[in-house]
Design a protein around this motif. Structure first.
Motif, PDB file in Angstrom:
ATOM      1  N   ALA A 165      24.492  47.367  39.364  1.00  0.00           N
ATOM      2  CA  ALA A 165      24.838  46.771  40.341  1.00  0.00           C
ATOM      3  C   ALA A 165      24.932  47.679  41.615  1.00  0.00           C
ATOM      4  CB  ALA A 165      26.294  46.533  40.020  1.00  0.00           C
ATOM      5  N   HIS A 166      24.997  48.967  41.457  1.00  0.00           N
ATOM      6  CA  HIS A 166      24.912  50.194  42.529  1.00  0.00           C
ATOM      7  C   HIS A 166      23.997  50.196  43.494  1.00  0.00           C
ATOM      8  CE1 HIS A 166      26.993  51.468  38.729  1.00  0.00           C
ATOM      9  NE2 HIS A 166      28.226  51.190  39.571  1.00  0.00           N
ATOM     10  N   GLY A 167      22.645  49.467  43.080  1.00  0.00           N
ATOM     11  CA  GLY A 167      21.583  49.609  44.196  1.00  0.00           C
ATOM     12  C   GLY A 167      20.682  50.841  43.763  1.00  0.00           C
ATOM     13  N   VAL A 168      19.413  50.754  44.048  1.00  0.00           N
ATOM     14  CA  VAL A 168      18.377  51.939  43.947  1.00  0.00           C
ATOM     15  C   VAL A 168      17.777  52.170  45.192  1.00  0.00           C
ATOM     16  CG1 VAL A 168      18.228  51.546  41.600  1.00  0.00           C
ATOM     17  CG2 VAL A 168      16.637  50.415  43.224  1.00  0.00           C
ATOM     18  N   SER A 169      17.318  53.320  45.415  1.00  0.00           N
ATOM     19  CA  SER A 169      16.231  53.565  46.409  1.00  0.00           C
ATOM     20  C   SER A 169      15.094  53.069  46.458  1.00  0.00           C
ATOM     21  CB  SER A 169      16.225  55.375  46.227  1.00  0.00           C
ATOM     22  OG  SER A 169      15.240  55.583  45.267  1.00  0.00           O
ATOM     23  N   LYS A 170      14.414  53.142  47.743  1.00  0.00           N
ATOM     24  CA  LYS A 170      13.215  52.496  47.883  1.00  0.00           C
ATOM     25  C   LYS A 170      12.102  53.141  46.946  1.00  0.00           C
ATOM     26  CE  LYS A 170      13.204  49.544  51.202  1.00  0.00           C
ATOM     27  NZ  LYS A 170      12.854  48.103  50.955  1.00  0.00           N
ATOM     28  N   ALA A 171      12.347  54.495  46.726  1.00  0.00           N
ATOM     29  CA  ALA A 171      11.377  55.220  45.850  1.00  0.00           C
ATOM     30  C   ALA A 171      11.392  54.555  44.509  1.00  0.00           C
ATOM     31  CB  ALA A 171      11.783  56.750  45.673  1.00  0.00           C
TER      32      ALA A 171
END
Length: 318
Positions: free
Chosen positions: A77-83
């Motif tokens: 739920a916290h989200g992730v980086s583009k990488a």
């Protein structure tokens, strides 16, 4: 405990729409694709929830190299980086994104303004996965500040186009203080159209502000890793009320309640109501005799599930 001891429940408390959605994504993925389902990072920051999903077949990982090719992967739920997004696609996983839509809104805003030439100041806690995910939307031009002192030290490459974003689970008061310092130093900084701090974080903090001055001690149900739960404890303490955070009823200490006649009880946005119920039972065992809820905001927010996990797809799968 005094015989007349009363428990007063904060309203609202506990799960928010983003947490509800994230847990449902993992549970539906398990139903549709079978175990195991891999989840990058804890789906939400709560020990009970994570252990419950582990028992159902979820495997929590930090490195994508720990996920077998072709497996189903859920982003927390916290989200992730583009990488991380790019690597997951390259590895060919079946991906479902449980990022809270309010976090995604921040990511979209960052990407849009970056295309327009903006740099960013992000107000948040270093190392928190949401902060890493938001800052990881760009490869440059986003600067983290954790407090007012950081604002004095930050050095963007240019200030003509500068925008500010915040972690969604901060203390409203803390964020306002830091934002004021940013605006003093960079008077032309662009603020979010709507405050980034999420409705649920705001509502739970507002409820504690009302409740804490009217009780002798506050108990916050939440895990130590939960940012918004920690903020609830801090809000109560700032108002001069003794406040403690517990991950389970076993963490309650009888001495906290000695001579106290009224206990306030709330829960962070990632803490399930079953833990609140268990804490109430433990407090009754320690001598509490009544429970009532304070009046509060009724939350009706609901976020849709990703494509492939909605009701129609589940019926088709069944």
């Amino acid at each position: 405990m005094p015989k007349s001891q009363e428990i007063v429940l904060a309203e609202p408390r506990g799960f928010c729409a983003g947490v509800d959605r994230a847990i449902e994504i993992v549970e539906r993925a398990l139903t549709k694709f079978g175990r195991p389902i891999y989840v990058r990072h804890e789906i939400v920051h709560n020990t009970y929830v994570v252990n419950d999903l582990k028992a159902k077949g979820a495997i929590f990982i930090e490195e994508l190299s720990d996920v077998p090719a072709g497996a189903t992967l859920v982003f927390s739920a916290h989200g992730v980086s583009k990488a991380i997004q790019d690597e997951a696609k390259q590895r060919g996983f079946n991906i479902f994104d449980a990022t809270c839509p309010l976090v995604t809104k921040v990511h979209v805003e960052v990407a849009k303004l970056h295309r327009e030439g903006f740099e960013f100041i992000m107000i948040g806690h270093k190392g928190h996965p949401e902060v890493e995910g938001t800052m990881g939307q760009l490869d440059r031009g986003i600067h983290l500040v954790e407090d007012v002192e950081d604002v004095a030290r930050v050095s963007p490459a240019q200030t003509a186009k500068l925008a500010v974003v915040t972690q969604t689970t901060l203390s409203v008061d803390d964020a306002a203080e830091i934002l004021a310092a940013v605006k003093r130093r960079f008077p032309n900084v662009r603020e979010p159209k709507q405050q980034d701090i999420c409705y649920a974080t705001q509502n739970r903090q507002d409820a504690v502000k009302v409740l804490a001055p009217n009780v002798d001690v506050m108990v916050v149900v939440g895990s130590l890793s939960s940012s918004n739960s920690n903020r609830l404890r801090e809000v109560a303490q700032r108002l001069g009320t003794d406040a403690y955070m517990v991950d389970s009823p076993d963490d309650l200490k009888p001495e906290w309640f000695a001579g106290k006649s009224r206990v306030g009880l709330t829960a962070g946005a990632s803490a399930p109501e079953i833990l609140v119920t268990q804490v109430i039972e433990r407090l009754r065992a320690l001598g509490a005799v009544s429970v009532r809820s304070m009046p509060g905001v009724l939350e009706t927010v609901h976020f849709p599930l990703p494509m492939g996990l909605g009701d129609k797809s589940m019926q088709a799968a069944g």
